[in-house]
Design an enzyme around this catalytic site. Structure first.
Site: not given
Length: 387
Positions: A170-173
Site C-alpha cells: 500500500c505504501d506504493a500508492l
C-alpha cells in the site's frame, strides 16, 4: 545539629511543595507553548512550518542526508517542502529543492519499476511545471514511458520480489501514482495519469478491505492479528494511501472516467478514519488496536490531516464533520514539535505498527507535517472565522 523526625517531615514536605509548584509552572509553560504552536492564525501556522522545515534543512546541512537524496524517504519529505515553498515569500525552499535535483542529475533510483525509486518524480514534475526547465523531467519521462509500456500482468502476491515490478504494497500508492499524475499535468500527456489510475485500482482490488474500508500493507498481513484480535491495519500505510489518493485527484480532470470512483473511495476511507482518531487528536501506529502502541504517531496523523484538509479546501467534505477532526489533528502534530523545530513521535521506517517516542523522527514525517500545514493555512486564510 540533630534533625528531629518532625523537622525531617517538615523539610520533606517543603521540598515536595516546591517540586509541585515547579511542576505546575513548567506544565503551565508547556501548555502556553502548545497553545501558541497549535494556533489557527495563518501567521502562526506559517511560523511553525518554517521552524520544522528549517530544522530539517539545518540537519541535512550539518549532519548530511541519512538516505540517498533521491530515496523515497526524502522524496516524501520534498512533497511537503515544495508545498511550503510554493507559498508566497518562501521560494528559498524551492531553490533548495532545485539544488538537490541538480545534485542528483534529476535522476530517480536504480530499480526501474520499483515505486519507491521514483517517488521523487512527483517533485521533479512540480518543479518543472513552475520553472519549465526540461532537464528536470527528462530522465523521469523516459522512465515513465517504460512504466506505461510494461504489461503489468503479474499477480500481486507477496513473493519473488514482486514489489520491484508491481505496486504490491500500500505504501506504493503514495510513491508511484502521484508521480505519474504530476508528470501528466506537467507534460499535458494523459497517458501517465491513465496508467496511474489503472494500476491504482489493480492494487486496490487486491489490498483494500471493503468491510473495514482500510488497506492491508501487503498480502502477508491478510491473516495477521493484533493483540486484541483485530486485523492489522497500519496507520502510516493507510496514510500513504490517502496522501497518494488526494495527490492523484489533484491532477485528475473533472471529466476523467475514474474521478468519481476515486472520490467515493476517498470519502469511504475518511468516514472510517475519523472514527479511529484518538482523544488527543492523533492516530496511533495500529488503527484497530491503539492500546497496543499507546503513543501518538505523527506520520500517519500527518497524512490523514493532509488528506482531510485538502478535501475541505476542495469542497469535497462537510466542514461541520471534518474541520474539528482536522483541528484536533493539527494540535496533535504541533504538540510533537520540539522547540528547535524537530518533529518527534514519527515511527521509523517499517512495514507495520511499531513503537515511537518523543525523539523518533524521520524525513517523511516532516513532509506529512508540511503538507498538512499548507492545506490548513489555505483553509484558514479563506475561512478566517473558522479559527
Amino acid at each position: 545539629m540533630m534533625i528531629t523526625q518532625m523537622n525531617y517531615f517538615k523539610i520533606k514536605l517543603m521540598f515536595f511543595s516546591i517540586a509541585m509548584l515547579c511542576s505546575t509552572w513548567f506544565t503551565g509553560f508547556a501548555n502556553v507553548a502548545d497553545s501558541r504552536d497549535s494556533s489557527f492564525k495563518t501567521e502562526d501556522i506559517a511560523k511553525i512550518m518554517k521552524r520544522v522545515a528549517d530544522w530539517q534543512f539545518n540537519t541535512w546541512h550539518t549532519k548530511g542526508f541519512n538516505h540517498r537524496k533521491a530515496d523515497w524517504t526524502n522524496g516524501a519529505c520534498y512533497t511537503g517542502i515544495f508545498a511550503l515553498g510554493n507559498m508566497k515569500g518562501n521560494e528559498k525552499y524551492l531553490k533548495a529543492l532545485v539544488d538537490i535535483g541538480n545534485d542528483v542529475g534529476w535522476n530517480t533510483g536504480h530499480i526501474r519499476f520499483y515505486a519507491d525509486d521514483y517517488c521523487v518524480g512527483q517533485t521533479y514534475a512540480q518543479l518543472y511545471s513552475k520553472y519549465r526547465e526540461q532537464k528536470m523531467i527528462t530522465p523521469f519521462t523516459l522512465l515513465a514511458d517504460s512504466i506505461v509500456a510494461a504489461p503489468h500482468d503479474e499477480p500481486l502476491n507477496w513473493r519473488n520480489n514482486i514489489q520491484k515490478r508491481e505496486w504490491a504494497w500500500c505504501d506504493a500508492l503514495f510513491m508511484a501514482p502521484p508521480s505519474l499524475a504530476y508528470l501528466s499535468t506537467a507534460t499535458g500527456n494523459q497517458k501517465y495519469l491513465d496508467m496511474a489510475s489503472k494500476l491504482w485500482w489493480k492494487t486496490t482490488d487486491f489490498l483494500y478491505d471493503p468491510a473495514e474500508r482500510l488497506y492491508f500493507r501487503d498480502e502477508s498481513y491478510f491473516n495477521k492479528k493484533e493483540k486484541n484480535g483485530a486485523k492489522v491495519f497500519w496507520s502510516r500505510g493507510n496514510g500513504w494511501v490517502l496522501g497518494g489518493l488526494v495527490r492523484v485527484l489533484e491532477n485528475m480532470p473533472e471529466n476523467h472516467h475514474d474521478r468519481e470512483r476515486f472520490i467515493k473511495l476517498y470519502k469511504d476511507m475518511l468516514a472510517r478514519i475519523v472514527r479511529l482518531q484518538q482523544p488527543d487528536g492523533s492516530w496511533h501506529a495500529s488503527l484497530l488496536d491503539p492500546a497496543s502502541f499507546p503513543v501518538k504517531e505523527m506520520s500517519g496523523t500527518g497524512f490523514f490531516c493532509y488528506a482531510m484538509a485538502w478535501g475541505l479546501n476542495k469542497g469535497l467534505l462537510d466542514e461541520k464533520t471534518y474541520l474539528p477532526v482536522v483541528k484536533k489533528s493539527w494540535v496533535a502534530l504541533t504538540s510533537a514539535v520540539h522547540p528547535d523545530g524537530k518533529l518527534g513521535y514519527v515511527q521509523p521506517i517499517g512495514a507495520s505498527p511499531d513503537k515511537v517516542d518523543a525523539n523518533s523522527t524521520e524525513v517523511y514525517g516532516v513532509g506529512a507535517f508540511l503538507l498538512s500545514g499548507v492545506e490548513i493555512y489555505k483553509y484558514m486564510k479563506a475561512h478566517p472565522k473558522a479559527r
